[in-house]
Design a protein around this motif. Structure first.
Motif, PDB file in Angstrom:
ATOM      1  N   ALA A 238       1.086  -1.070  -0.020  1.00  0.00           N
ATOM      2  CA  ALA A 238       0.028  -0.135  -0.068  1.00  0.00           C
ATOM      3  C   ALA A 238       0.806   1.174  -0.082  1.00  0.00           C
ATOM      4  O   ALA A 238       0.553   2.154  -0.625  1.00  0.00           O
ATOM      5  CB  ALA A 238      -0.903  -0.066   1.145  1.00  0.00           C
ATOM      6  N   LYS A 239       2.094   1.133   0.816  1.00  0.00           N
ATOM      7  CA  LYS A 239       2.826   2.413   0.859  1.00  0.00           C
ATOM      8  C   LYS A 239       3.584   2.557  -0.506  1.00  0.00           C
ATOM      9  O   LYS A 239       3.836   3.845  -0.947  1.00  0.00           O
ATOM     10  CB  LYS A 239       3.956   2.097   2.016  1.00  0.00           C
ATOM     11  CG  LYS A 239       4.830   3.316   2.035  1.00  0.00           C
ATOM     12  CD  LYS A 239       6.229   2.952   2.937  1.00  0.00           C
ATOM     13  CE  LYS A 239       7.193   4.160   2.656  1.00  0.00           C
ATOM     14  NZ  LYS A 239       8.270   3.864   3.957  1.00  0.00           N
ATOM     15  N   TYR A 240       3.845   1.572  -1.120  1.00  0.00           N
ATOM     16  CA  TYR A 240       4.791   2.023  -2.488  1.00  0.00           C
ATOM     17  C   TYR A 240       3.842   1.981  -3.600  1.00  0.00           C
ATOM     18  O   TYR A 240       4.614   2.456  -4.663  1.00  0.00           O
ATOM     19  CB  TYR A 240       5.790   0.715  -2.394  1.00  0.00           C
ATOM     20  CG  TYR A 240       6.808   1.081  -1.564  1.00  0.00           C
ATOM     21  CD1 TYR A 240       7.819   1.927  -1.800  1.00  0.00           C
ATOM     22  CD2 TYR A 240       6.882   0.426  -0.221  1.00  0.00           C
ATOM     23  CE1 TYR A 240       8.617   2.306  -0.643  1.00  0.00           C
ATOM     24  CE2 TYR A 240       8.153   0.483   0.721  1.00  0.00           C
ATOM     25  CZ  TYR A 240       8.812   1.509   0.391  1.00  0.00           C
ATOM     26  OH  TYR A 240       9.710   1.859   1.323  1.00  0.00           O
ATOM     27  N   THR A 241       2.559   1.691  -3.468  1.00  0.00           N
ATOM     28  CA  THR A 241       1.587   2.319  -4.447  1.00  0.00           C
ATOM     29  C   THR A 241       1.492   3.523  -4.473  1.00  0.00           C
ATOM     30  O   THR A 241       1.530   4.159  -5.534  1.00  0.00           O
ATOM     31  CB  THR A 241       0.129   1.573  -4.085  1.00  0.00           C
ATOM     32  OG1 THR A 241       0.199  -0.104  -4.406  1.00  0.00           O
ATOM     33  CG2 THR A 241      -0.966   2.167  -4.992  1.00  0.00           C
ATOM     34  N   GLU A 242       1.443   4.192  -3.305  1.00  0.00           N
ATOM     35  CA  GLU A 242       1.345   5.623  -3.147  1.00  0.00           C
ATOM     36  C   GLU A 242       2.687   6.260  -3.685  1.00  0.00           C
ATOM     37  O   GLU A 242       2.565   7.326  -4.353  1.00  0.00           O
ATOM     38  CB  GLU A 242       1.243   6.103  -1.912  1.00  0.00           C
ATOM     39  CG  GLU A 242      -0.257   5.599  -1.303  1.00  0.00           C
ATOM     40  CD  GLU A 242      -1.325   5.908  -2.056  1.00  0.00           C
ATOM     41  OE1 GLU A 242      -1.493   7.172  -2.725  1.00  0.00           O
ATOM     42  OE2 GLU A 242      -2.245   5.183  -2.437  1.00  0.00           O
ATOM     43  N   THR A 243       3.918   5.483  -3.296  1.00  0.00           N
ATOM     44  CA  THR A 243       5.148   6.130  -3.617  1.00  0.00           C
ATOM     45  C   THR A 243       5.401   6.283  -5.263  1.00  0.00           C
ATOM     46  O   THR A 243       5.666   7.184  -5.948  1.00  0.00           O
ATOM     47  CB  THR A 243       6.416   5.261  -3.063  1.00  0.00           C
ATOM     48  OG1 THR A 243       6.244   5.263  -1.694  1.00  0.00           O
ATOM     49  CG2 THR A 243       7.590   5.635  -3.668  1.00  0.00           C
ATOM     50  N   ILE A 245       2.736   6.225  -7.439  1.00  0.00           N
ATOM     51  CA  ILE A 245       1.872   7.350  -8.077  1.00  0.00           C
ATOM     52  C   ILE A 245       2.570   8.692  -7.979  1.00  0.00           C
ATOM     53  O   ILE A 245       2.721   9.459  -8.768  1.00  0.00           O
ATOM     54  CB  ILE A 245       0.510   7.336  -7.152  1.00  0.00           C
ATOM     55  CG1 ILE A 245      -0.027   5.896  -7.700  1.00  0.00           C
ATOM     56  CG2 ILE A 245      -0.261   8.589  -7.615  1.00  0.00           C
ATOM     57  CD1 ILE A 245      -1.418   5.664  -6.835  1.00  0.00           C
ATOM     58  N   GLU A 246       3.134   8.847  -6.538  1.00  0.00           N
ATOM     59  CA  GLU A 246       3.816  10.321  -6.277  1.00  0.00           C
ATOM     60  C   GLU A 246       4.887  10.780  -7.035  1.00  0.00           C
ATOM     61  O   GLU A 246       5.000  11.764  -7.659  1.00  0.00           O
ATOM     62  CB  GLU A 246       4.062  10.048  -4.762  1.00  0.00           C
ATOM     63  CG  GLU A 246       5.086  11.496  -4.296  1.00  0.00           C
ATOM     64  CD  GLU A 246       5.563  11.347  -2.879  1.00  0.00           C
ATOM     65  OE1 GLU A 246       6.252  12.325  -2.542  1.00  0.00           O
ATOM     66  OE2 GLU A 246       5.385  10.320  -2.443  1.00  0.00           O
ATOM     67  N   ASN A 248       5.441   9.115 -10.369  1.00  0.00           N
ATOM     68  CA  ASN A 248       5.086   8.717 -11.682  1.00  0.00           C
ATOM     69  C   ASN A 248       6.045   7.567 -12.112  1.00  0.00           C
ATOM     70  O   ASN A 248       6.820   7.602 -13.063  1.00  0.00           O
ATOM     71  CB  ASN A 248       5.502   9.957 -12.336  1.00  0.00           C
ATOM     72  CG  ASN A 248       4.708   9.813 -13.765  1.00  0.00           C
ATOM     73  OD1 ASN A 248       3.941   8.849 -13.881  1.00  0.00           O
ATOM     74  ND2 ASN A 248       5.286  10.214 -14.748  1.00  0.00           N
ATOM     75  N   SER A 274      -2.490  -2.755  -7.848  1.00  0.00           N
ATOM     76  CA  SER A 274      -3.531  -1.903  -7.727  1.00  0.00           C
ATOM     77  C   SER A 274      -3.994  -1.582  -9.218  1.00  0.00           C
ATOM     78  O   SER A 274      -3.113  -1.196 -10.019  1.00  0.00           O
ATOM     79  CB  SER A 274      -3.327  -0.698  -6.963  1.00  0.00           C
ATOM     80  OG  SER A 274      -4.175   0.423  -6.958  1.00  0.00           O
ATOM     81  N   ARG A 276      -4.812   1.241  -9.739  1.00  0.00           N
ATOM     82  CA  ARG A 276      -4.383   2.694  -9.981  1.00  0.00           C
ATOM     83  C   ARG A 276      -2.885   3.025 -10.414  1.00  0.00           C
ATOM     84  O   ARG A 276      -2.505   3.907 -10.823  1.00  0.00           O
ATOM     85  CB  ARG A 276      -4.398   3.240  -8.402  1.00  0.00           C
ATOM     86  CG  ARG A 276      -5.702   3.500  -7.889  1.00  0.00           C
ATOM     87  CD  ARG A 276      -5.553   3.728  -6.492  1.00  0.00           C
ATOM     88  NE  ARG A 276      -5.143   4.953  -6.313  1.00  0.00           N
ATOM     89  CZ  ARG A 276      -4.375   5.388  -5.132  1.00  0.00           C
ATOM     90  NH1 ARG A 276      -4.099   4.488  -4.165  1.00  0.00           N
ATOM     91  NH2 ARG A 276      -3.835   6.450  -5.240  1.00  0.00           N
ATOM     92  N   LEU A 277      -2.204   1.815 -10.793  1.00  0.00           N
ATOM     93  CA  LEU A 277      -0.914   1.813 -11.341  1.00  0.00           C
ATOM     94  C   LEU A 277      -0.772   1.357 -12.729  1.00  0.00           C
ATOM     95  O   LEU A 277      -1.509   0.550 -13.147  1.00  0.00           O
ATOM     96  CB  LEU A 277       0.011   0.751 -10.453  1.00  0.00           C
ATOM     97  CG  LEU A 277      -0.178   1.188  -8.824  1.00  0.00           C
ATOM     98  CD1 LEU A 277       0.612   0.121  -8.074  1.00  0.00           C
ATOM     99  CD2 LEU A 277       0.637   2.192  -8.424  1.00  0.00           C
TER     100      LEU A 277
END
Length: 296
Positions: A238-243, A245-246, A248, A274, A276-277
């Motif tokens: 979950a953390k590196y999904t956001e990373t 995205i942040e 790119n 995800s 989202r990726l």
């Protein structure tokens, strides 16, 4: 485009190891295991070595399994060993092969120094014992020592070996000088591949150190980060999904499988990325080796 679409490659496993480095199975056996486990796109990523690539590719394609070339390069960064996975390169590229050979250099002396440290705490014959598990003597590693120490009864499992003997400050730990990040990136990119930061949660970097790694990696042309891997918890993913995205970054996925007896995650047995990726294999479409049956 081949009959298999990129959307059908969601069970990609782009990180695992054979006996050519520190795994316990031959490349052909890994290909068969990946196919049996429903892997849809596979890469063998041995440590600092591409000697098993042709065997892995031939075996995968014979089984109808799409294949990407791969390697996991050991890099020194901020006082730690960081791993960079290269994907989709020309495994015969002379500069890449030479760079990896130079990175492997010194492992034998390091291994003998590790054995000497273990001998000082009463564990004799560790170097010879570790060699029994080595498929490629140029790649003798802590994992091979760990397998010997478990077999000899000094520890109950490999995790205990690392805790007691093979991490920094312990009797069998000896530092090795690995490749520089910029060098590893150049080898991969100039060979036509793309680079991915492997299992970033494992490095225990501070936020500042991790930011430095990611930004320098991107500065050298890096495009991907492993999000789902056998080394990550659900929280890490979950953390590196956001990373991703942040920054790119494209997302990668791999079991980091080494052995049926040792690895906690089998080939192809990870959660999906995800939605989202964007997966790294979208960027590598033209670098995928497709089985003959997939040709229109």
């Amino acid at each position: 485009m081949k009959n298999a679409t990129l959307n059908q490659l969601s069970n990609a496993d782009l990180h695992c190891h054979s006996k050519v480095s520190d795994g316990t199975l031959e490349p052909e056996a890994l290909a068969a295991r990946a196919k049996a486990n429903g892997v849809s796109l596979w890469a063998l990523t041995d440590h600092d070595e591409v000697g098993g690539q042709q065997r892995a590719m031939d075996a995968a394609l014979a089984l109808g399994l799409p294949y990407l070339t791969g390697v996991e390069v050991s890099v020194s960064f901020a006082g730690r060993v960081v791993h960079i996975v290269g994907l989709g390169f020309d495994h015969r590229n002379e500069a890449l092969v030479a760079g990896l050979r130079a990175t492997r250099g010194g492992r034998e002396q390091r291994a003998r120094d590790m054995a000497a440290g273990l001998a000082q705490v009463g564990i004799k014959g560790a170097y010879e014992g570790a060699l029994k598990y080595v498929g490629n003597p140029e790649l003798i590693s802590r994992t091979h020592f760990a397998r010997f120490l478990v077999e000899a009864g000094h520890c109950g499992d490999i995790s205990e070996v690392f805790r007691r003997y093979l991490t920094e400050g312990k009797p069998g730990y000896v530092e090795h000088r690995w490749a520089r990040l910029g060098d590893a990136m150049r080898w991969i990119l100039e060979a036509g591949g793309q680079a991915v930061i492997a299992h970033p949660a494992r490095y225990s970097f501070t936020p500042t150190e991790e930011y430095a790694l990611i930004t320098e990696f991107i500065g050298h042309g890096g495009r991907g980060v492993e999000v789902v891997t056998g080394s990550h918890s659900d929280a890490d993913a979950a953390k590196y999904t956001e990373t991703a995205i942040e920054f790119n970054l494209l997302a990668s996925r791999g079991s980091d499988f080494h052995s049926p007896e040792e690895s906690r995650t089998d080939l192809g047995q990870m959660k999906d990325l995800s939605g989202r990726l964007s997966p790294i294999w979208q960027l590598l479409e033209t670098r995928i080796h497709w089985p003959p049956a997939s040709t229109p």
